[in-house]
Design an enzyme around this catalytic site. Structure first.
Site, PDB file in Angstrom:
ATOM      1  N   ALA A  33      -2.111  -1.512  -4.028  1.00  0.00           N
ATOM      2  CA  ALA A  33      -1.566  -1.121  -2.731  1.00  0.00           C
ATOM      3  C   ALA A  33      -0.043  -1.259  -2.670  1.00  0.00           C
ATOM      4  O   ALA A  33       0.671  -0.300  -2.375  1.00  0.00           O
ATOM      5  CB  ALA A  33      -2.216  -1.955  -1.636  1.00  0.00           C
ATOM      6  N   ASN A 125      -2.882 -11.058  -8.308  1.00  0.00           N
ATOM      7  CA  ASN A 125      -3.319 -12.406  -8.707  1.00  0.00           C
ATOM      8  C   ASN A 125      -2.110 -13.315  -8.915  1.00  0.00           C
ATOM      9  O   ASN A 125      -0.985 -12.840  -9.093  1.00  0.00           O
ATOM     10  CB  ASN A 125      -4.165 -12.331  -9.981  1.00  0.00           C
ATOM     11  CG  ASN A 125      -3.357 -11.876 -11.179  1.00  0.00           C
ATOM     12  OD1 ASN A 125      -2.721 -12.691 -11.841  1.00  0.00           O
ATOM     13  ND2 ASN A 125      -3.347 -10.576 -11.453  1.00  0.00           N
ATOM     14  N   CYS A 195      -7.927  -9.978  -1.237  1.00  0.00           N
ATOM     15  CA  CYS A 195      -8.116  -8.758  -0.434  1.00  0.00           C
ATOM     16  C   CYS A 195      -9.576  -8.333  -0.440  1.00  0.00           C
ATOM     17  O   CYS A 195     -10.061  -7.706   0.500  1.00  0.00           O
ATOM     18  CB  CYS A 195      -7.265  -7.615  -0.981  1.00  0.00           C
ATOM     19  SG  CYS A 195      -5.504  -7.879  -0.754  1.00  0.00           S
ATOM     20  N   CYS A 253      13.344 -28.043 -10.880  1.00  0.00           N
ATOM     21  CA  CYS A 253      12.366 -26.963 -11.115  1.00  0.00           C
ATOM     22  C   CYS A 253      11.963 -26.921 -12.597  1.00  0.00           C
ATOM     23  O   CYS A 253      12.822 -26.831 -13.470  1.00  0.00           O
ATOM     24  CB  CYS A 253      12.936 -25.610 -10.703  1.00  0.00           C
ATOM     25  SG  CYS A 253      11.817 -24.250 -11.100  1.00  0.00           S
TER      26      CYS A 253
END
Lengths: 352, 56
Positions: A33, A125, A195, A253
């Site tokens: 999409a 994902n 979804c 990080c």
């Protein structure tokens, strides 16, 4: 050129900006999409080369929101990358479109992103998103994260500290946090709706795809400082539009500071095995945590008949008549023989 | 919204949001993950919680 005259009229674009757009090469990972929506806008805008990668085929359930596909594509189960490329060439024959029917993995992602200027997120994902984040940080490519579920979507541009290896460059002072600065760990498999279990609103996709495309174009024409670099939440169904300032890259990080590319190095990528003599593929995610099977049962009840206990959940997915069994450690047995299809179904219904 | 937690980390627990990855903003600024247990909440604080989404 007449085709682009209306966007060339915009002072921020003009002839020079249009020239930059025409010389750019954009990698769109996933042409579901969001990928369809972004590819449509960028092809019309005249982005010189679009490389579109997808492992999946068009299905009837895609047509409600995946704007490059039609009924005939779904009936013929056409690979999304090919169907999208064909449509994009009809929309704008002046650009180059490179379809790749591939599953994005650590082994192929660097050659896919190699000569690109920017990476756009059309994925479904978490695992591949963390892989793309590793690639963006390692190679210095801008990556525009986007995701959508239900009526809500998120967009966040990532300009890694390593600063620009394609045509877009920036000083370290302009760098943004990477995906792992903001979300250090992906959700564990099965903990988030997808979804295919929670649904998705077409106009939300349009909103999110438009936003990520605007950011891409803004970066391509060189509006680095003016480009919105916040974590943007949008929900057109409920009239919500919020920006969260993400500040500077985190000093602790693991990815953009410590350069631990755990997904690109393959340490956090799920593995698959075909089980001999059975039409079953086993998927083993590389996660530390266990799966919340109770939450998963709730998510899956829209997909088909669900049964199981505290150690395993089994679902017969109604739409494709496939049985899937998920264990506490996230391991799953998917009742198909094709590994790529098994991954697709795992990402769709379990989410990883 | 009335809450009883003292710190941001406790608040996420109170709202049952501490087991899914989310970004938390307090009064317009993103709070780093490791600081959540040290950030003490004050009356009138504006907290935004954004959960990562994976569809698309």
């Amino acid at each position: 050129m007449a085709r682009y005259s209306r966007q060339e009229l915009l002072p921020d674009i003009g002839l020079e900006g249009q020239h930059r757009i025409a010389s750019a090469k954009v990698l769109i990972v996933g042409v579901g999409a969001l990928g369809c929506g972004a590819a449509d806008l960028l092809a019309r805008a005249g982005v010189g080369t679009l490389r579109i990668v997808d492992r999946d085929v068009v299905e009837l359930t895609n047509l409600q929101r995946q704007v490059l596909f039609d009924q005939a594509d779904a009936e013929a189960c056409r690979p999304k990358a090919l169907a999208a490329a064909e449509r994009l060439k009809e929309i704008n024959p002046e650009i180059r479109v490179e379809p790749c029917i591939e599953d994005v993995r650590p082994e192929n992602i660097l050659s896919l992103s190699n000569d690109c200027d920017l990476i756009l997120d059309g994925l479904d994902n978490f695992e591949t998103r963390y892989l793309i984040n590793d690639v963006a940080v390692k190679t210095g490519l801008p990556y525009i994260y986007a995701g959508a579920i239900g009526t809500e979507g998120l967009v966040m541009p990532i300009l890694p500290k390593s600063g620009g290896s394609g045509s877009i460059t920036w000083p370290e002072s302009e760098a943004t946090p990477c995906l792992r600065c903001v979300f250090p760990e992906p959700p564990s498999p099965g903990s988030s709706p997808t979804c295919d279990t929670a649904g998705i609103l077409g106009p939300t996709i349009g909103t999110v795809a438009a936003h990520q495309s605007a950011i891409a174009m803004s970066l391509l024409v060189g509006r680095l400082e003016q480009t919105d670099r916040s974590l943007h939440t949008m929900d057109p169904w409920n009239g919500i539009n919020r920006r969260m300032a993400t500040g500077d890259p985190r000093s602790d990080c693991p990815c953009c500071e410590k350069k631990h590319f755990e997904w690109l190095d393959g340490n956090r990528i799920s593995s698959t095995d075909s089980i001999c003599g059975r039409e079953v593929v086993q998927i083993r995610p590389r996660t530390d945590g266990s799966v919340d099977l109770l939450a998963l049962r709730t998510h899956l009840k829209n997909a088909g008949d669900v049964r199981g206990d505290t150690h395993a959940v089994q679902v017969d997915i109604q739409e494709c008549d496939v049985r899937m069994t998920i264990f506490e450690d996230g391991r799953a047995l998917v009742g198909v023989s094709d590994i790529s299809l098994a991954r697709t179904l795992y990402d769709r219904y379990i989410g990883a | 919204m009335d809450v009883c937690s003292d710190t941001l980390e406790d608040l996420l627990g109170e709202l049952q949001r501490n087991d899914t990855p989310c970004a938390v903003e307090r009064n317009g600024e993103l709070v780093p993950w490791r600081s959540r247990s040290q950030v003490r909440l004050s009356e009138g604080d504006c907290i935004e919680i954004v959960t990562m989404v994976g569809g698309g």
